[in-house]
Design a protein around this motif. Structure first.
Motif, PDB file in Angstrom:
ATOM      1  N   LEU A 180      44.525  36.444  23.493  1.00  0.00           N
ATOM      2  CA  LEU A 180      45.958  36.463  23.750  1.00  0.00           C
ATOM      3  C   LEU A 180      46.794  37.653  23.266  1.00  0.00           C
ATOM      4  O   LEU A 180      48.050  37.565  23.460  1.00  0.00           O
ATOM      5  CB  LEU A 180      46.342  35.146  23.368  1.00  0.00           C
ATOM      6  CG  LEU A 180      45.550  33.945  23.686  1.00  0.00           C
ATOM      7  CD1 LEU A 180      46.343  32.621  23.008  1.00  0.00           C
ATOM      8  CD2 LEU A 180      45.903  33.564  25.047  1.00  0.00           C
ATOM      9  N   GLU A 211      49.418  38.901  25.738  1.00  0.00           N
ATOM     10  CA  GLU A 211      50.557  38.167  26.166  1.00  0.00           C
ATOM     11  C   GLU A 211      51.988  38.958  25.620  1.00  0.00           C
ATOM     12  O   GLU A 211      51.931  39.328  24.478  1.00  0.00           O
ATOM     13  CB  GLU A 211      50.371  36.824  25.894  1.00  0.00           C
ATOM     14  CG  GLU A 211      49.376  36.162  26.099  1.00  0.00           C
ATOM     15  CD  GLU A 211      49.405  35.767  27.744  1.00  0.00           C
ATOM     16  OE1 GLU A 211      50.523  35.534  28.132  1.00  0.00           O
ATOM     17  OE2 GLU A 211      48.143  35.487  28.560  1.00  0.00           O
ATOM     18  N   ALA A 235      52.025  31.716  23.228  1.00  0.00           N
ATOM     19  CA  ALA A 235      50.612  31.380  24.392  1.00  0.00           C
ATOM     20  C   ALA A 235      49.726  30.512  23.438  1.00  0.00           C
ATOM     21  O   ALA A 235      49.010  29.802  24.041  1.00  0.00           O
ATOM     22  CB  ALA A 235      50.178  32.623  24.755  1.00  0.00           C
ATOM     23  N   TRP A 288      48.258  26.887  24.245  1.00  0.00           N
ATOM     24  CA  TRP A 288      46.785  26.749  24.547  1.00  0.00           C
ATOM     25  C   TRP A 288      46.440  25.400  23.880  1.00  0.00           C
ATOM     26  O   TRP A 288      45.548  24.650  24.364  1.00  0.00           O
ATOM     27  CB  TRP A 288      46.017  28.150  24.213  1.00  0.00           C
ATOM     28  CG  TRP A 288      44.517  27.958  24.344  1.00  0.00           C
ATOM     29  CD1 TRP A 288      44.117  28.417  25.395  1.00  0.00           C
ATOM     30  CD2 TRP A 288      43.524  27.398  23.689  1.00  0.00           C
ATOM     31  NE1 TRP A 288      42.528  28.253  25.662  1.00  0.00           N
ATOM     32  CE2 TRP A 288      42.195  27.205  24.403  1.00  0.00           C
ATOM     33  CE3 TRP A 288      43.547  26.707  22.661  1.00  0.00           C
ATOM     34  CZ2 TRP A 288      41.336  27.101  23.875  1.00  0.00           C
ATOM     35  CZ3 TRP A 288      42.248  26.151  21.995  1.00  0.00           C
ATOM     36  CH2 TRP A 288      40.859  26.240  22.966  1.00  0.00           C
TER      37      TRP A 288
END
Length: 469
Positions: free
Chosen positions: A124, A127, A133, A137
């Motif tokens: 990630l 991102e 993020a 998740w």
């Protein structure tokens, strides 16, 4: 260095596959080989049986039975080595190899060969907000149901937020793992990773087997202690008091919980520990006192019954075996306006010691023995869950910070204090069945609990706690 790591892992992995094929294991994995052959069914523990019954009432998988955490690793880990280590430790933990089946009208657990699944690594780092993020998740992951009849009943993922920042997500169904068992696995993964990263070898597994856990419980149920525990609980609640909870009884088992959480300010933590030293009591007993005072002042009741989670692990084999054994027992206190803090803490100390000596007797059996109202395990609210485990865990020298996501089904209203003893300071959670209160009402309970904690910390043991809510 990398060659030495690969060589150490290869030796261990070859030993593991030898165990599965029936050849001598050479002792390198210790308890990692299956204690009984794959396909063998075993009875459920009492804790597992109650979770099975509760989930059957729902008729589907449900997130409230999920135990979820993530470990923030402050530094760059080797994802490949991390995945190898996880597969080794999963092979050692028999509780992770089961699914539930019905045989001749009885629910049992069938042991399966460990699945050699690769670790899910989610990058990630590109991102815009990697932390947001990662949280999204994990929120999605912990909300996914796990099917007891199919499995697997655990999942791991390594989330990469940057080159030197990784989050290790751990998800379990509560029927196979509680918080204590999860910590055993976390420590073992860290130890094995550290050993292999340094070119060492894997020591003998410290874990007991699932059969050990079941045998220990069966021995308890056949012992005189079991009868003594039943007598203690039926005598203590023979008058069947009706606890005046600060929320009403729900009509359903929740599909999810509402949660309000804040970090404990360092000054608050210091003040509470200083107050505990003055009172010569554990600081956890001051948390119980604050929760009891909150209930007493909210309801006006003199009899306060709180739920107190316990590990229910009194033997060495229970303390070294990953699985689920946790219990939530009723703690009965009597409060009156003139009661001093010292007197309340003395009462709590006596009751907690008594409860600890009888903690293996299931709360659901107490409720059935006394024909108490409500769903099993939900007769009392709030539950006061004080999680004080040593999470000063490192991966090859890299420090970590642990964060809870979900604790499993523990009660309709739960006050939780998490003290990881990792230098970050405690966190205070309030969780509630969404049928019982709104998010705003939950925030009010949280604020009043924090206020009660501050009031207790500021009170001399010889004085009464001032009303400051």
């Amino acid at each position: 260095m990398r060659d030495r790591i690969d060589d150490a892992f290869s030796r261990t992995l070859r030993a593991f596959h030898s165990c599965l094929s029936g050849r001598p294991c050479g002792g390198i994995l210790g308890g990692g080989d299956l204690s009984v052959s794959a396909g063998t069914t075993l009875p459920l523990t009492a804790a597992q049986r109650e979770i099975w019954i509760a989930e059957e009432r729902l008729g589907r998988g449900n997130r409230v039975f999920r135990v979820g955490e993530y470990l923030e690793i402050h530094g760059g880990v080797d994802p490949e080595l991390f995945g190898q280590v996880l597969r080794l430790v999963v092979a050692e933990a028999e509780a992770l190899h089961v699914r539930f089946v019905e045989e001749s009208g009885e629910v049992r657990q069938v042991l399966q060969e460990p699945a050699d699944r690769p670790l899910a690594v989610t990058d990630l780092s590109a991102e815009l907000d990697p932390e947001q993020a990662a949280r999204a998740w994990m929120d999605a992951a912990v909300a996914r149901p796990m099917n007891l009849a199919v499995g697997p009943l655990f999942e791991y993922a390594l989330l990469k937020l940057s080159a030197d920042r990784f989050w290790w997500y751990q998800g379990y169904h509560h029927a196979v793992m509680d918080a204590f068992g999860s910590l055993l696995i976390t420590r073992r993964v860290a130890d094995v990773y550290t050993a292999l990263a340094g070119g060492g070898t894997v020591g003998v597994s410290p874990f007991g087997t699932l059969s050990d856990l079941i045998t220990a419980e069966q021995a308890y149920q056949a012992s005189g202690q079991f009868g003594q525990d039943r007598m203690y609980w039926t005598e203590r609640f023979s008058d069947r008091p009706q606890p005046a909870g600060i929320v009403g009884p729900p009509s359903t088992t929740p599909e999810r919980y509402l949660r309000h959480t804040t970090a404990w300010e360092p000054a608050e933590h210091t003040a509470l520990r200083d107050a505990a030293r003055r009172a010569r009591a554990p600081w956890s007993h001051l948390v119980i006192a604050a929760a009891a005072l909150h209930v007493h002042r909210t309801t006006g009741t003199a009899t306060v019954v709180l739920g107190l989670p316990v590990t229910a692990r009194l033997t060495q084999v229970e303390r070294r075996t990953p699985g689920t054994a946790a219990n939530v027992l009723p703690l009965r206190l009597t409060l009156r306006p003139e009661l001093t803090l010292g007197e309340l803490l003395a009462q709590i100390g006596n009751r907690v010691r008594e409860l600890g000596g009888h903690q293996r007797y299931r709360a659901e059996d107490i409720q059935r023995d006394l024909a108490l109202p409500g769903r099993p395990g939900t007769w009392y609210a709030p539950v006061v869950n004080i999680m004080s485990f040593d999470y000063a865990i490192t991966f090859a020298g890299l420090p970590t910070t642990a964060h809870n996501l979900s604790s499993g089904l523990v009660g309709d209203l739960t006050f939780a204090v998490w003290d990881r003893r990792d230098g970050t300071g405690p966190a205070v959670d309030v969780n509630a069945h969404p049928e019982l209160c709104t998010r705003d009402e939950l925030a009010v309970h949280h604020r009043r609990l924090r206020t009660a904690l501050r009031a207790v910390a500021a009170t001399d043991p010889s004085g009464t706690v001032k009303r400051s809510v």
